[in-house]
Design a protein around this motif. Sequence first.
Motif, PDB file in Angstrom:
ATOM      1  N   PHE A 150       0.828  -1.205   0.000  1.00 23.48           N
ATOM      2  CA  PHE A 150       0.000   0.000   0.000  1.00 23.48           C
ATOM      3  C   PHE A 150       0.866   1.260   0.000  1.00 23.48           C
ATOM      4  O   PHE A 150       0.487   2.280  -0.581  1.00 23.48           O
ATOM      5  N   ALA A 151       2.038   1.199   0.625  1.00 24.51           N
ATOM      6  CA  ALA A 151       2.921   2.362   0.683  1.00 24.51           C
ATOM      7  C   ALA A 151       3.408   2.770  -0.707  1.00 24.51           C
ATOM      8  O   ALA A 151       3.547   3.967  -0.999  1.00 24.51           O
ATOM      9  N   LEU A 152       3.671   1.806  -1.583  1.00 20.75           N
ATOM     10  CA  LEU A 152       4.087   2.133  -2.945  1.00 20.75           C
ATOM     11  C   LEU A 152       2.978   2.876  -3.675  1.00 20.75           C
ATOM     12  O   LEU A 152       3.229   3.858  -4.384  1.00 20.75           O
ATOM     13  N   PHE A 153       1.749   2.425  -3.511  1.00 17.93           N
ATOM     14  CA  PHE A 153       0.599   3.124  -4.085  1.00 17.93           C
ATOM     15  C   PHE A 153       0.512   4.549  -3.553  1.00 17.93           C
ATOM     16  O   PHE A 153       0.307   5.509  -4.317  1.00 17.93           O
ATOM     17  N   MET A 154       0.690   4.725  -2.253  1.00 15.38           N
ATOM     18  CA  MET A 154       0.640   6.059  -1.649  1.00 15.38           C
ATOM     19  C   MET A 154       1.723   6.961  -2.217  1.00 15.38           C
ATOM     20  O   MET A 154       1.493   8.128  -2.527  1.00 15.38           O
ATOM     21  N   GLU A 207       3.380   6.659  -5.186  1.00 12.94           N
ATOM     22  CA  GLU A 207       3.235   6.959  -6.607  1.00 12.94           C
ATOM     23  C   GLU A 207       2.043   7.868  -6.901  1.00 12.94           C
ATOM     24  O   GLU A 207       2.039   8.572  -7.910  1.00 12.94           O
ATOM     25  N   THR A 208       1.024   7.849  -6.037  1.00 10.06           N
ATOM     26  CA  THR A 208      -0.149   8.706  -6.247  1.00 10.06           C
ATOM     27  C   THR A 208      -0.083   9.974  -5.408  1.00 10.06           C
ATOM     28  O   THR A 208      -1.036  10.753  -5.391  1.00 10.06           O
ATOM     29  N   LYS A 209       1.050  10.152  -4.696  1.00 12.34           N
ATOM     30  CA  LYS A 209       1.293  11.367  -3.914  1.00 12.34           C
ATOM     31  C   LYS A 209       0.196  11.617  -2.867  1.00 12.34           C
ATOM     32  O   LYS A 209      -0.292  12.733  -2.704  1.00 12.34           O
ATOM     33  N   ARG A 210      -0.170  10.571  -2.177  1.00 14.44           N
ATOM     34  CA  ARG A 210      -1.175  10.696  -1.129  1.00 14.44           C
ATOM     35  C   ARG A 210      -0.516  10.897   0.224  1.00 14.44           C
ATOM     36  O   ARG A 210       0.562  10.381   0.489  1.00 14.44           O
ATOM     37  N   PHE A 211      -1.222  11.601   1.070  1.00 14.26           N
ATOM     38  CA  PHE A 211      -0.749  11.846   2.426  1.00 14.26           C
ATOM     39  C   PHE A 211      -1.181  10.689   3.313  1.00 14.26           C
ATOM     40  O   PHE A 211      -2.327  10.266   3.269  1.00 14.26           O
ATOM     41  N   LEU A 243     -10.531   0.963  -3.023  1.00 17.23           N
ATOM     42  CA  LEU A 243     -10.873   0.970  -4.451  1.00 17.23           C
ATOM     43  C   LEU A 243      -9.843   1.753  -5.255  1.00 17.23           C
ATOM     44  O   LEU A 243      -9.490   1.367  -6.372  1.00 17.23           O
ATOM     45  N   ALA A 244      -9.369   2.872  -4.694  1.00 22.29           N
ATOM     46  CA  ALA A 244      -8.350   3.661  -5.399  1.00 22.29           C
ATOM     47  C   ALA A 244      -7.084   2.841  -5.609  1.00 22.29           C
ATOM     48  O   ALA A 244      -6.421   2.939  -6.655  1.00 22.29           O
ATOM     49  N   VAL A 277      -7.712   0.622  -8.574  1.00 24.26           N
ATOM     50  CA  VAL A 277      -7.599   1.373  -9.832  1.00 24.26           C
ATOM     51  C   VAL A 277      -6.133   1.526 -10.207  1.00 24.26           C
ATOM     52  O   VAL A 277      -5.730   1.308 -11.357  1.00 24.26           O
ATOM     53  N   TRP A 278      -5.311   1.927  -9.240  1.00 24.15           N
ATOM     54  CA  TRP A 278      -3.873   2.096  -9.475  1.00 24.15           C
ATOM     55  C   TRP A 278      -3.242   0.781  -9.924  1.00 24.15           C
ATOM     56  O   TRP A 278      -2.434   0.744 -10.863  1.00 24.15           O
ATOM     57  N   LEU A 279      -3.617  -0.324  -9.279  1.00 25.46           N
ATOM     58  CA  LEU A 279      -3.062  -1.633  -9.627  1.00 25.46           C
ATOM     59  C   LEU A 279      -3.487  -2.044 -11.041  1.00 25.46           C
ATOM     60  O   LEU A 279      -2.694  -2.615 -11.802  1.00 25.46           O
ATOM     61  N   TYR A 280      -4.718  -1.733 -11.392  1.00 25.09           N
ATOM     62  CA  TYR A 280      -5.213  -2.016 -12.742  1.00 25.09           C
ATOM     63  C   TYR A 280      -4.419  -1.222 -13.783  1.00 25.09           C
ATOM     64  O   TYR A 280      -4.030  -1.756 -14.835  1.00 25.09           O
ATOM     65  N   GLU A 281      -4.142   0.042 -13.487  1.00 23.51           N
ATOM     66  CA  GLU A 281      -3.391   0.870 -14.431  1.00 23.51           C
ATOM     67  C   GLU A 281      -1.969   0.356 -14.619  1.00 23.51           C
ATOM     68  O   GLU A 281      -1.414   0.413 -15.713  1.00 23.51           O
ATOM     69  N   LYS A 282      -1.347  -0.158 -13.554  1.00 20.28           N
ATOM     70  CA  LYS A 282       0.038  -0.630 -13.634  1.00 20.28           C
ATOM     71  C   LYS A 282       0.151  -2.004 -14.289  1.00 20.28           C
ATOM     72  O   LYS A 282       1.156  -2.301 -14.946  1.00 20.28           O
ATOM     73  N   THR A 283      -0.849  -2.867 -14.105  1.00 19.56           N
ATOM     74  CA  THR A 283      -0.737  -4.252 -14.545  1.00 19.56           C
ATOM     75  C   THR A 283      -1.639  -4.609 -15.724  1.00 19.56           C
ATOM     76  O   THR A 283      -1.439  -5.658 -16.346  1.00 19.56           O
ATOM     77  N   GLU A 284      -2.649  -3.758 -15.991  1.00 24.78           N
ATOM     78  CA  GLU A 284      -3.693  -4.042 -16.984  1.00 24.78           C
ATOM     79  C   GLU A 284      -4.467  -5.305 -16.625  1.00 24.78           C
ATOM     80  O   GLU A 284      -5.016  -5.984 -17.493  1.00 24.78           O
TER      81      GLU A 284
END
Length: 322
Positions: free
Chosen positions: A120-124, A126-130, A160-161, A164-171
């Motif tokens: 989850f930290a990698l997602f945070m 790459e999406t610039k979340r706090f 869910l976000a 979405v991020w995982l779908y964009e990275k892996t298709e």
Amino acid sequence: MATQYEQTEQTIHGFQINAGESVTAEQVGDRYQIDHAQFNLPLESIRQLLSAFDQKQGEDYACAELEHQSWEPETVLIPAGSFLMGSDPEEGIPDWETRQFTMDLPAYRIGKYPVTNAEFALFMQETKRFAAKGLGWRNGQPSPEQNNLPVMGVTWYDALAYCVWLYEKTERPYTLPSEVQWEKAARGTDGFIFPWGNEWQEGMCNTDHQQVTAVDQYPHNESQFGCCDMIGNVREWTTTAWGRNRRYNVDFKSPYPWTTWKVNEGSDRINAHPQMRRVTRGGASLLPDIPLRIARRQSELPYRHGTRQNRVGFRVVLNWGT
């Protein structure tokens, strides 16, 4: 300096908010710290998830072992077929956990483990979340000791976000599991009460709600299909709506909603009312006398991350051909 956003339907950093009071958003570096808000996924993210359900299958998801990147959750195959869902009525079994019935599902893949802090930290990042305080991290990142713990303190929209991020990275069409998918993965085709059988065994899972353990700390609690941590530790989000009532009007008589099931239909619509409570599954119990049955059902508001001692995490699912 914090900026004030008045009431509803404002957009901050791509997210629509609904505010019951004034919302403050303060930019911290390249991220935003936002307080007093209820979040909805942007419509574009909803559309991405829905389009993922309809995409053509580009690879064989039904193989026994699906190759995955080091940062991508490992999944296991759940074959098509029927299983027993729910519990028979008896003393101590709440009405909303009954009746027991047979459900038939197509094949799908589900996370072997809950999503970890490291994933989850990698997602945070790459999406610039706090990183919210509920995650239990320091300085916006999990410590090395926290990396293999299940992420907890995430809202349904956060989960869910991530999909979405995982779908964009892996298709690959990742989303959250329905509670019917979650339960089949946990109990197998023999209708077990617990992932390992019908008799409770001490030491098979983490029953201490005050102490989170690594997702692979209890390898002997694997279900028939190879899923770990399905009971105990941290409870998990599903796509399933709890009853028909919204927000604080909890429907304590919410029965199982299906006779048949299909992705993103009926009670599992991703784009249902944004304040509809969603079913959570698994996790430890706040009370020592509540058995950790697979069929135990709870719910949470989608913009909440759980109570202090009962935070919510999640695992992912891959659907195809449905």
